[in-house]
Design an enzyme around this catalytic site. Structure first.
Site, mmCIF file in Angstrom:
data_model
loop_
_atom_site.group_PDB
_atom_site.id
_atom_site.type_symbol
_atom_site.label_atom_id
_atom_site.label_comp_id
_atom_site.label_asym_id
_atom_site.label_seq_id
_atom_site.Cartn_x
_atom_site.Cartn_y
_atom_site.Cartn_z
ATOM 1 C CB SER A 12 -1.001 -0.238 0.931
ATOM 2 O OG SER A 12 -0.601 1.039 1.820
ATOM 3 C CE LYS A 13 -0.110 4.701 -5.554
ATOM 4 N NZ LYS A 13 -0.341 5.626 -6.100
ATOM 5 N NE ARG A 14 -4.160 4.491 3.606
ATOM 6 C CZ ARG A 14 -4.418 4.040 2.318
ATOM 7 N NH1 ARG A 14 -4.759 4.820 1.108
ATOM 8 N NH2 ARG A 14 -5.157 2.746 1.893
#
Ligand code: GLU
Length: 489
Positions: free
Chosen positions: A252-254
């Protein structure tokens, strides 16, 4: 047929490794087939656009060397290459769908739609639009229009149809229209949504192969229906496997534990060639006779790439492997180039202006075999830039061994006798041989005390070169400090 592929990012943030991989696979495929690679900016979701994102993409791709043949900055005969500059084009095709009854205005409010969705969820059903506005009578429609109700445009999904296509990577894929519901193609502000814009753009730009991430697989049936509605032949589709983190979950980009943006790699001193090489192997594997090979030049990748060898299964992103690979590329650089690249890191970290070029080249050469990325150099080479030596635990242990006083005393004496200019690796080697004879200590018992005393560590690059680069005076000073600190205590 000329192969024409595109990479179509939405300008919502920094260039992600996943996007870079999609771009790379498109690029490799285009170059392999002597085709065209196109950059298109999909900015129709205006609330998510970020002003500097396009510039960032362009910059990032240029740095990676993945340059396009047509795109917003270089133009081309199928432009404009930015969706929001194509609104007039979309309008013509939207009108056509409306005239042919393949699309209709929908006046449902957000509240109504939310209610429908909640009801479906409460009954444990997957929500799809009821089709209410598809059946609106003339009178109600006129009333809504008079009231100036906001309206979207929905595509009329044919009933009871199976949609089958051959994905270049996944083989046959099937969807059914009963799972779809009439989908919105134009928002109430008149801007088309992704599925419509992408179909019109890909068709008008004569895209032959749509290569994108797996997350878009579920958009493909909607796009295929639009191709059919316009009477166009669809391109081929290939959906690249997901990128997973080390625990096998979708990256996930997070996820802040993994560096995921190209800019970060660039800033940390990774080489674009290494990144491309690594990303190419993220989901693709080279054919049989190259199965053991890991380092591939761009030319080799272009020659060897094919969809047959792209896996369906998710690909695990392993930052350690990328580090290793970058190290391999660093080893191949000539020292002058590497010094040019590494110097700014040293300058910034230690606030130094122009260190002596020859000395810096020697320093860089000394660390070249162990460097995985340039940002590491200042830390690895710290002993050259600090006046005081910090002796780590292991070094302290070494300095307590019985050989130490004799070895350090002898080495100090030899170094004191020498001229500065003689303090070269070959001479230092001779000095150490001499000490071996005098003291009877050899191997680790001889080298370790000197290394530990002078560098504060028990590991490091070639000792003779390290001593020589540090310079005679500093070496003597450090030995003396240790003799005072550790041996007389
Ligand atoms: N704009 C989409 C994205 O950034 C690209 C979708 C496509 O390639 O069709 O994911």
């Amino acid at each position: 047929m000329t192969v024409r592929v595109r990479f179509a990012p939405s300008p919502t943030g920094h260039l992600h490794i996943g996007s870079a991989r999609t771009a790379l696979f498109n690029f490799l495929f285009a170059r392999k087939h002597g085709g065209k690679y196109i950059l298109r900016i999909e900015d129709t979701d205006t609330s998510r656009n970020r002003a500097d994102a396009v510039e960032g993409f362009i910059d990032g791709f240029k740095w990676l060397g993945l340059e396009w043949d047509e795109g917003p900055d270089v133009g081309g005969e199928f432009g404009p290459y930015t969706c929001m500059e194509r609104l007039d084009i979309y309008r013509r095709y939207i009108d056509r769908l409306l005239e042919e009854g393949k699309a209709y205005y929908c006046y449902c409010t957000k509240e109504e739609l939310d209610r429908e969705r909640q009801e479906a969820n409460a009954r444990g059903k997957v929500y799809r639009y009821s089709g209410k506005c598809a059946r609106l009578d003339e009178e109600t429609r006129n009333r809504y229009e008079r009231e100036g109700r906001p309206r979207t445009i929905r595509f009329r999904v044919p009933e009871d149809r199976e949609i089958v296509f051959r994905d270049l990577i996944r083989g046959e894929v099937r969807f059914h229209t009963k799972d779809m519901g009439d989908f919105v193609i134009v928002k109430s502000n008149g801007v088309p949504l992704y599925n419509l814009a992408v179909t019109i753009d890909d068709a008008l730009m004569k895209i032959t192969h749509v290569i994108r991430g797996e997350e878009h697989l579920s958009n493909t049936p909607a796009q295929l229906l639009l191709y059919e509605a316009f009477g166009w032949n669809p391109p081929e589709f290939g959906h690249l496997p997901l990128i997973l983190n080390e625990s096998g979950k979708k990256l996930s980009k997070r996820d802040e534990t993994v560096m995921q943006f190209i800019e970060q790699y660039r800033e940390s001193g990774y080489l674009p060639e290494a990144i491309n090489n690594y990303l190419a192997l993220l989901g693709w594997s080279p054919p049989g006779e190259y199965a053991e090979q890991e380092i591939f030049s761009m030319d080799e990748l272009i020659r060897l790439f094919s969809f047959e060898r792209v896996s369906k299964a998710g690909a695990i992103f392993d930052p350690e492997k990328l580090k290793w690979m970058n190290g391999e590329y660093i080893k191949k650089l000539d020292v002058k180039t590497l010094t040019d690249m590494a110097l700014p890191y040293l300058q910034e970290h230690y606030g130094i202006d122009e260190p002596d070029r020859e000395w810096t080249e020697q320093l860089v050469a000394l660390y070249q075999p162990s460097l995985s990325h340039l940002e590491e150099l200042p830390r690895q080479a710290e002993l050259f830039f600090r006046d005081d030596v910090r002796h780590d635990e292991e070094a302290r242990e070494v300095l307590n061994q019985p050989s130490v006083p004799a070895v350090l005393t002898a080495f100090r004496a030899k170094a004191a006798e020498a001229e500065d200019a003689e303090f070269q690796p070959a001479n230092i080697k001779k000095m150490l041989k001499g000490i071996q004879k005098e003291t009877g200590y050899r191997g680790k018992q001889l080298f370790m005390p000197i290394r530990a005393a002078v560098t504060g560590q028990t590991h490091g690059p070639d000792l003779n070169q390290t001593l020589s680069l540090l310079g005679r005076e500093k070496v003597i000073r450090r030995i003396e400090q240790v003799m005072e600190q550790f041996l007389n205590a």
